[in-house]
Scaffold this active site. Structure first.
Site, PDB file in Angstrom:
ATOM      1  N   ASP A 105      45.918  50.660  33.299  1.00 39.08           N
ATOM      2  CA  ASP A 105      45.476  50.167  32.000  1.00 39.08           C
ATOM      3  C   ASP A 105      46.075  50.973  30.851  1.00 39.08           C
ATOM      4  O   ASP A 105      46.391  52.152  31.019  1.00 39.08           O
ATOM      5  CB  ASP A 105      43.948  50.214  31.900  1.00 39.08           C
ATOM      6  CG  ASP A 105      43.283  49.257  32.866  1.00 39.08           C
ATOM      7  OD1 ASP A 105      43.839  48.169  33.095  1.00 39.08           O
ATOM      8  OD2 ASP A 105      42.214  49.602  33.393  1.00 39.08           O
ATOM      9  N   HIS A 106      46.195  50.362  29.690  1.00 40.44           N
ATOM     10  CA  HIS A 106      46.823  51.035  28.538  1.00 40.44           C
ATOM     11  C   HIS A 106      46.068  52.293  28.156  1.00 40.44           C
ATOM     12  O   HIS A 106      46.663  53.255  27.666  1.00 40.44           O
ATOM     13  CB  HIS A 106      46.949  50.077  27.341  1.00 40.44           C
ATOM     14  CG  HIS A 106      45.655  49.809  26.644  1.00 40.44           C
ATOM     15  ND1 HIS A 106      45.187  50.609  25.634  1.00 40.44           N
ATOM     16  CD2 HIS A 106      44.721  48.853  26.832  1.00 40.44           C
ATOM     17  CE1 HIS A 106      44.011  50.145  25.223  1.00 40.44           C
ATOM     18  NE2 HIS A 106      43.720  49.074  25.941  1.00 40.44           N
TER      19      HIS A 106
END
Length: 183
Positions: A42-43
């Site tokens: 995930d970012h």
């Protein structure tokens, strides 16, 4: 011979080559042409991400039946307890799903850990602690959901190892070519 790359994905970078919704992407790190992310991170998570031009390897890494281990360090809100760690190791209920048993242990903040940009929010009256989890499954935002389920929300998440491939001293934004034999 295929190319396999270990990348230390910085916070805020997407696991794709096209920037989206104001987030940075893999296109800015000068990877060899033809490699793709073998999985995602995930970012708002950091750390180990594999990229390769080997389609069958990507398929193998993403197929749950192979259950390759991934190790994470999570900085959590509060002083995590042995009881919470035992619950994590046994598997917890998240979003109607019971996670598989995993390795879980209280950890200390790693020496030489790079600062996160932006920094994790600091609250003087709430301590933080670290837990190391090694999972063989990869549900969406699983570590974050697991630590929240035992009462310790994740503030920072770093994947330190995929299988037997460890970040070691690789800094955020850096990458190195590895052999696919180690995967």
């Amino acid at each position: 011979m295929s190319t396999v790359i270990l990348f230390n994905k910085p916070f805020g970078v997407l696991s794709q080559f096209t920037p989206e919704a104001g987030h940075r992407a893999l296109n800015e790190f000068d990877f060899p042409v033809g490699v793709y992310a073998a999985g995602r991170l995930d970012h708002d998570s950091e750390g180990a991400l594999l990229l390769t031009d080997n389609g069958p390897l990507i398929k193998k890494l993403l197929d749950p039946k192979f259950g390759h281990p991934r190790t994470y360090l999570a900085q959590v809100e509060g002083e995590i307890t042995e009881e919470a760690v035992k619950k994590l190791a046994a598997g917890v209920e998240i979003k109607g799903y019971r996670t598989k048993p995993c390795k879980a242990e209280i950890a200390s903040e790693p020496e030489g850990l790079w600062p996160r940009n932006p920094p994790v929010r600091f609250r003087a009256n709430i301590p933080t602690s670290w837990v190391r989890l090694t999972l063989t499954e990869g549900k969406n935002r699983q570590v974050r959901h697991m630590t929240a389920a035992v009462g310790f929300p994740t503030l920072r998440l770093i994947r330190t190892k995929i299988g037997n491939i460890s970040l070691n001293d690789l800094q955020p934004g850096q990458w190195r070519i590895i052999t696919d034999k180690v995967v």
